[in-house]
Design an enzyme around this catalytic site. Sequence first.
Site, mmCIF file in Angstrom:
data_model
loop_
_atom_site.group_PDB
_atom_site.id
_atom_site.type_symbol
_atom_site.label_atom_id
_atom_site.label_comp_id
_atom_site.label_asym_id
_atom_site.label_seq_id
_atom_site.Cartn_x
_atom_site.Cartn_y
_atom_site.Cartn_z
ATOM 1 N N SER A 140 10.884 8.980 -26.605
ATOM 2 C CA SER A 140 11.472 10.166 -27.256
ATOM 3 C C SER A 140 11.041 10.124 -28.718
ATOM 4 C CB SER A 140 12.998 10.059 -27.168
ATOM 5 O OG SER A 140 13.633 10.988 -28.015
ATOM 6 N N TYR A 146 20.819 5.146 -27.698
ATOM 7 C CA TYR A 146 19.627 5.927 -27.315
ATOM 8 C C TYR A 146 18.442 5.541 -28.199
ATOM 9 C CZ TYR A 146 17.035 10.003 -25.572
ATOM 10 O OH TYR A 146 16.105 10.828 -24.972
HETATM 11 N N1 NAD Z 1 15.540 16.624 -22.843
HETATM 12 C C1 NAD Z 1 15.182 16.175 -24.037
HETATM 13 O O1 NAD Z 1 15.384 16.850 -25.067
HETATM 14 C C2 NAD Z 1 14.507 14.842 -24.137
HETATM 15 C C3 NAD Z 1 13.872 14.497 -25.354
HETATM 16 C C4 NAD Z 1 13.239 13.281 -25.466
HETATM 17 C C5 NAD Z 1 13.213 12.405 -24.399
HETATM 18 N N2 NAD Z 1 13.850 12.743 -23.226
HETATM 19 C C6 NAD Z 1 13.802 11.782 -22.141
HETATM 20 O O2 NAD Z 1 13.258 12.402 -20.987
HETATM 21 C C7 NAD Z 1 13.661 11.661 -19.831
HETATM 22 C C8 NAD Z 1 14.088 12.619 -18.749
HETATM 23 O O3 NAD Z 1 15.299 13.246 -19.131
HETATM 24 P P1 NAD Z 1 15.523 14.819 -18.998
HETATM 25 O O4 NAD Z 1 15.550 15.366 -20.366
HETATM 26 O O5 NAD Z 1 14.631 15.397 -18.001
HETATM 27 O O6 NAD Z 1 17.055 14.840 -18.505
HETATM 28 P P2 NAD Z 1 17.692 15.136 -17.057
HETATM 29 O O7 NAD Z 1 19.111 14.712 -17.168
HETATM 30 O O8 NAD Z 1 17.407 16.535 -16.673
HETATM 31 O O9 NAD Z 1 16.896 14.155 -16.102
HETATM 32 C C9 NAD Z 1 17.123 12.762 -16.113
HETATM 33 C C10 NAD Z 1 17.118 12.255 -14.674
HETATM 34 O O10 NAD Z 1 17.365 10.837 -14.693
HETATM 35 C C11 NAD Z 1 18.263 10.559 -13.618
HETATM 36 N N3 NAD Z 1 18.964 9.299 -13.843
HETATM 37 C C12 NAD Z 1 20.020 9.050 -14.666
HETATM 38 N N4 NAD Z 1 20.422 7.787 -14.539
HETATM 39 C C13 NAD Z 1 19.605 7.199 -13.641
HETATM 40 C C14 NAD Z 1 19.523 5.895 -13.087
HETATM 41 N N5 NAD Z 1 20.402 4.934 -13.435
HETATM 42 N N6 NAD Z 1 18.557 5.632 -12.182
HETATM 43 C C15 NAD Z 1 17.687 6.608 -11.792
HETATM 44 N N7 NAD Z 1 17.737 7.860 -12.257
HETATM 45 C C16 NAD Z 1 18.672 8.157 -13.188
HETATM 46 C C17 NAD Z 1 19.191 11.751 -13.593
HETATM 47 O O11 NAD Z 1 19.905 11.878 -12.370
HETATM 48 C C18 NAD Z 1 18.200 12.896 -13.833
HETATM 49 O O12 NAD Z 1 17.677 13.375 -12.608
HETATM 50 C C19 NAD Z 1 14.745 10.707 -20.306
HETATM 51 O O13 NAD Z 1 14.204 9.402 -20.451
HETATM 52 C C20 NAD Z 1 15.143 11.265 -21.652
HETATM 53 O O14 NAD Z 1 15.658 10.279 -22.494
HETATM 54 C C21 NAD Z 1 14.484 13.937 -23.079
#
Ligand code: NAD
Length: 282
Positions: free
Chosen positions: A143, A156
């Site tokens: 991130s 985080y």
């Molecule tokens: N959305 C943002 O703004 C953003 C920004 C930077 C980084 N990220 C990163 O992107 C990645 C994906 O997140 P997203 O934004 O798509 O959110 P999201 O919540 O839509 O997707 C995350 C997925 O991870 C799954 N998950 C949670 N805990 C888990 C576990 N213990 N084992 C397996 N799966 C698990 C959830 O069920 C979900 O399907 C994450 O690592 C997040 O930190 C997101």
Amino acid sequence: MIDFQAKVAVVTGGASGIGRAMAERFAEEGMRIVIADVEQSALEGTEAEMIADGAEVIAIRCDVSKAHDVKVLAEETIKAFDSVHILCNNAGVEISGSTWAIPLEDWEWVLGVNLWGVIHGLHYFVPLMLEHGQPSHIVNTASMAGLTSGGNMAPYHVSKHGVVTLSEVLHHEFAQAGAKIRVSVLCPGWVDTKIDESDRNRPSGRVSADDLEPSAKMFRDMFSRSVREGLAPKEVAEMVLKAIVDETFYVLPHAHWKNMIHSRMENIIEQRDPSIVLPPEM
Ligand SMILES: NC(=O)c1ccc[n+]([C@@H]2O[C@H](COP(=O)([O-])OP(=O)(O)OC[C@H]3O[C@@H](n4cnc5c(N)ncnc54)[C@H](O)[C@@H]3O)[C@@H](O)[C@H]2O)c1
């Protein structure tokens, strides 16, 4: 470089958001897909929709914070598809609060999913890639929070900084070993996903607004608004595919946020106190 056709991609956190978009994009390239996620209903729904769209996909319930689950994920991947060429260590969760007020169980939860999840993925999948010796690629989702530091989400930031340095170390080690495995670390800013509802998978249940300090509540509301205004996951998935093709290590979908990285690096080099620099549009 990887020839995608009929190769195998494993995506953790593949039932939602960025993970789902990456899985769908890889399927469009003719890859065979394993989506792994802790949320059973979302996993089943995503699998059914991807199959309906013509993808060759299997869904495996897996809590990436648990070594045993990831071991089984690797075994089931080999059982189903014989091999693995792309691994996206993508599952992630977020929690808000002051460093000292966040319950220890939540520190363990966030570090367990965001950092240990990646460690488990590398531990069980890299040996499989080394063994077959074909071009392979690992995409670790960090991130912008892994390249900067702000208040209200210490677990985080700590986890994502860990994922960035882990990816850098891996890049050096693969080069030293002459391995045909490339690494990318994905560092997005806001993306319109359900990350702001991470507590749907929190082991001790949803966080009630009443349990939050006022500053954490304000931060959580701001976080949700910002996420809603973020990039579409599909756009991020397209950038990831291009990074795999181009073998780009740092994937920065929000290139216009680089001022925040500059500022942190300059403060370190000049030995100044950390300063808060906001992304340009805030
Ligand atoms: N959305 C943002 O703004 C953003 C920004 C930077 C980084 N990220 C990163 O992107 C990645 C994906 O997140 P997203 O934004 O798509 O959110 P999201 O919540 O839509 O997707 C995350 C997925 O991870 C799954 N998950 C949670 N805990 C888990 C576990 N213990 N084992 C397996 N799966 C698990 C959830 O069920 C979900 O399907 C994450 O690592 C997040 O930190 C997101």
